[in-house]
Design a protein around this motif. Sequence first.
Motif, mmCIF file in Angstrom:
data_model
loop_
_atom_site.group_PDB
_atom_site.id
_atom_site.type_symbol
_atom_site.label_atom_id
_atom_site.label_comp_id
_atom_site.label_asym_id
_atom_site.label_seq_id
_atom_site.Cartn_x
_atom_site.Cartn_y
_atom_site.Cartn_z
ATOM 1 N N UNK A 99 159.442 -68.279 -66.328
ATOM 2 C CA UNK A 99 159.001 -67.646 -65.085
ATOM 3 C C UNK A 99 158.366 -66.291 -65.375
ATOM 4 N N UNK A 100 158.956 -65.547 -66.308
ATOM 5 C CA UNK A 100 158.386 -64.242 -66.667
ATOM 6 C C UNK A 100 156.963 -64.394 -67.183
ATOM 7 N N UNK A 101 156.752 -65.401 -68.024
ATOM 8 C CA UNK A 101 155.417 -65.623 -68.545
ATOM 9 C C UNK A 101 154.435 -66.022 -67.470
ATOM 10 N N UNK A 102 154.866 -66.850 -66.551
ATOM 11 C CA UNK A 102 153.975 -67.281 -65.464
ATOM 12 C C UNK A 102 153.654 -66.117 -64.539
ATOM 13 N N UNK A 103 154.625 -65.248 -64.308
ATOM 14 C CA UNK A 103 154.370 -64.060 -63.491
ATOM 15 C C UNK A 103 153.369 -63.142 -64.186
ATOM 16 N N UNK A 104 153.551 -62.957 -65.496
ATOM 17 C CA UNK A 104 152.643 -62.098 -66.256
ATOM 18 C C UNK A 104 151.220 -62.648 -66.229
ATOM 19 N N UNK A 105 151.085 -63.955 -66.374
ATOM 20 C CA UNK A 105 149.764 -64.573 -66.366
ATOM 21 C C UNK A 105 149.104 -64.460 -64.996
ATOM 22 N N UNK A 106 149.861 -64.782 -63.939
ATOM 23 C CA UNK A 106 149.292 -64.713 -62.589
ATOM 24 C C UNK A 106 148.879 -63.283 -62.247
ATOM 25 N N UNK A 107 149.695 -62.313 -62.656
ATOM 26 C CA UNK A 107 149.370 -60.905 -62.396
ATOM 27 C C UNK A 107 148.090 -60.499 -63.113
ATOM 28 N N UNK A 108 148.006 -60.829 -64.398
ATOM 29 C CA UNK A 108 146.827 -60.453 -65.178
ATOM 30 C C UNK A 108 145.579 -61.167 -64.676
ATOM 31 N N UNK A 109 145.719 -62.467 -64.371
ATOM 32 C CA UNK A 109 144.563 -63.239 -63.924
ATOM 33 C C UNK A 109 143.996 -62.701 -62.618
ATOM 34 N N UNK A 110 144.878 -62.316 -61.703
ATOM 35 C CA UNK A 110 144.423 -61.796 -60.415
ATOM 36 C C UNK A 110 143.858 -60.381 -60.551
ATOM 37 N N UNK A 111 144.580 -59.524 -61.257
ATOM 38 C CA UNK A 111 144.204 -58.110 -61.336
ATOM 39 C C UNK A 111 142.958 -57.900 -62.192
ATOM 40 N N UNK A 112 142.921 -58.528 -63.369
ATOM 41 C CA UNK A 112 141.813 -58.286 -64.293
ATOM 42 C C UNK A 112 140.510 -58.906 -63.805
ATOM 43 N N UNK A 113 140.602 -60.018 -63.061
ATOM 44 C CA UNK A 113 139.387 -60.620 -62.502
ATOM 45 C C UNK A 113 138.675 -59.642 -61.583
ATOM 46 N N UNK A 114 139.427 -59.065 -60.663
ATOM 47 C CA UNK A 114 138.832 -58.124 -59.719
ATOM 48 C C UNK A 114 138.426 -56.822 -60.405
ATOM 49 N N UNK A 115 139.211 -56.393 -61.403
ATOM 50 C CA UNK A 115 138.894 -55.145 -62.098
ATOM 51 C C UNK A 115 137.576 -55.246 -62.854
ATOM 52 N N UNK A 116 137.325 -56.388 -63.478
ATOM 53 C CA UNK A 116 136.082 -56.562 -64.232
ATOM 54 C C UNK A 116 134.869 -56.533 -63.302
ATOM 55 N N UNK A 117 134.989 -57.198 -62.163
ATOM 56 C CA UNK A 117 133.884 -57.193 -61.194
ATOM 57 C C UNK A 117 133.664 -55.778 -60.665
ATOM 58 N N UNK A 118 134.740 -55.092 -60.339
ATOM 59 C CA UNK A 118 134.622 -53.724 -59.829
ATOM 60 C C UNK A 118 133.951 -52.820 -60.869
ATOM 61 N N UNK A 119 134.340 -52.955 -62.125
ATOM 62 C CA UNK A 119 133.763 -52.117 -63.179
ATOM 63 C C UNK A 119 132.274 -52.401 -63.349
ATOM 64 N N UNK A 120 131.901 -53.677 -63.304
ATOM 65 C CA UNK A 120 130.494 -54.033 -63.457
ATOM 66 C C UNK A 120 129.669 -53.551 -62.276
ATOM 67 N N UNK A 121 130.212 -53.661 -61.078
ATOM 68 C CA UNK A 121 129.495 -53.180 -59.893
ATOM 69 C C UNK A 121 129.334 -51.663 -59.920
ATOM 70 N N UNK A 122 130.369 -50.957 -60.341
ATOM 71 C CA UNK A 122 130.267 -49.494 -60.452
ATOM 72 C C UNK A 122 129.254 -49.098 -61.516
ATOM 73 N N UNK A 123 129.248 -49.834 -62.627
ATOM 74 C CA UNK A 123 128.284 -49.539 -63.688
ATOM 75 C C UNK A 123 126.860 -49.705 -63.175
ATOM 76 N N UNK A 124 126.627 -50.765 -62.436
ATOM 77 C CA UNK A 124 125.292 -50.999 -61.899
ATOM 78 C C UNK A 124 124.895 -49.888 -60.934
#
Length: 367
Positions: free
Chosen positions: A295-320
């Motif tokens: 369960x800990x691993x699944x929580x870690x994966x779901x957290x990273x998958x959700x957070x990092x997806x949006x963070x990458x888009x936000x960073x790219x949009x800010x860069x542009x």
Amino acid sequence: MTDLLYTDVEESLRDSVRSTLQRSLDEGLPARLADEPDTDVTALWRTLAEQLGVAGLLVPEPLGGVGASAREAAVVLEELGRAVAPTPFLTSAVVATSALLWAGDETHLPRLASGEVVATLALPWTARRGAWTPVEHVVSPVAGALTADLFLVPVTGEGGVTSLRALGRDEVELEPITSLDMTRPLARVTVTGSGTEIASGDAADAAVDAGLAAGAALLASEQLGVAQWCLETTVEYAKTRVQFARPIGSFQAIKHRLADLYLLLVGAQAAARHAAGTLADGALRGSSVAPQDAVEGRIATATAAAFCSDAAVRAAEEALQLHGGIGMTWEAAVHTRLKRAKSDQLALGTPDRHRSDLAELVDLPAC
């Protein structure tokens, strides 16, 4: 507790991958692939596989691999994400390899480890752990299919149970699909052969889930690499771009936006490292570990998958945005990172799906 810091070995691996990419990858190639999708990019993968052994990073040494862990694979993905390198590392050396490892296959792994063979898991690129269905005849869109030699296809076998089968390139038909990010091309795969069975029943289901789980956990590191490039490149631009006789980086509004982006990336890095660390510790291996660890691993994966997806888009949009007019041009490399970030946002489960999974795992309302 998972150690989030990078080891000396990991930093050495990072330096090797980055220097190899600087020597072997033309910076203009990611943008050119949109106009020249048939460009042969296999030389870069051969270089990485032969010189650094990244193709067999997760494969045990007795099978010809390096015997490293998900932590090292995460470092490689950070660098590949920074360069938006057109390689099958995620689809072959992570997703397909993890599925084969879980299934206990020893036939194909040595060839994958050497880089002689490239594999892909023939499921829609949007599939995620526990949310996929066996292939009937046609599957689309599949990432990594156009350069793959081996196709791992989960189908419905006798008695209605899942059968994970290995098919050669001559047992499938491929139709390229124009994708937003042409550095990771997609294809429609039509199954024409029967292949050989690798696993069946619960073992096949578990193998597919293991591949998808590993992919989702480590995709976050690729997204982190994309975001880091965006921040670092924008900071350098802000130091040299002059407006009203001052570098734009001296303006308070620009400073605040870059500072906010830096804080976002610190969180993304922690989430990505935690997901890679729990994967390396075996917390995603289901029944082979204690339930609370899984369960800990699944929580870690779901957290990273959700957070990092949006963070990458936000960073790219800010860069542009912060690159101003030049950021909107084809010649600037920002658009290649934005395309990778937006494409990754749909890969292996959308952020909303992962947030829903996280809510179920920790018994909180979905948001």
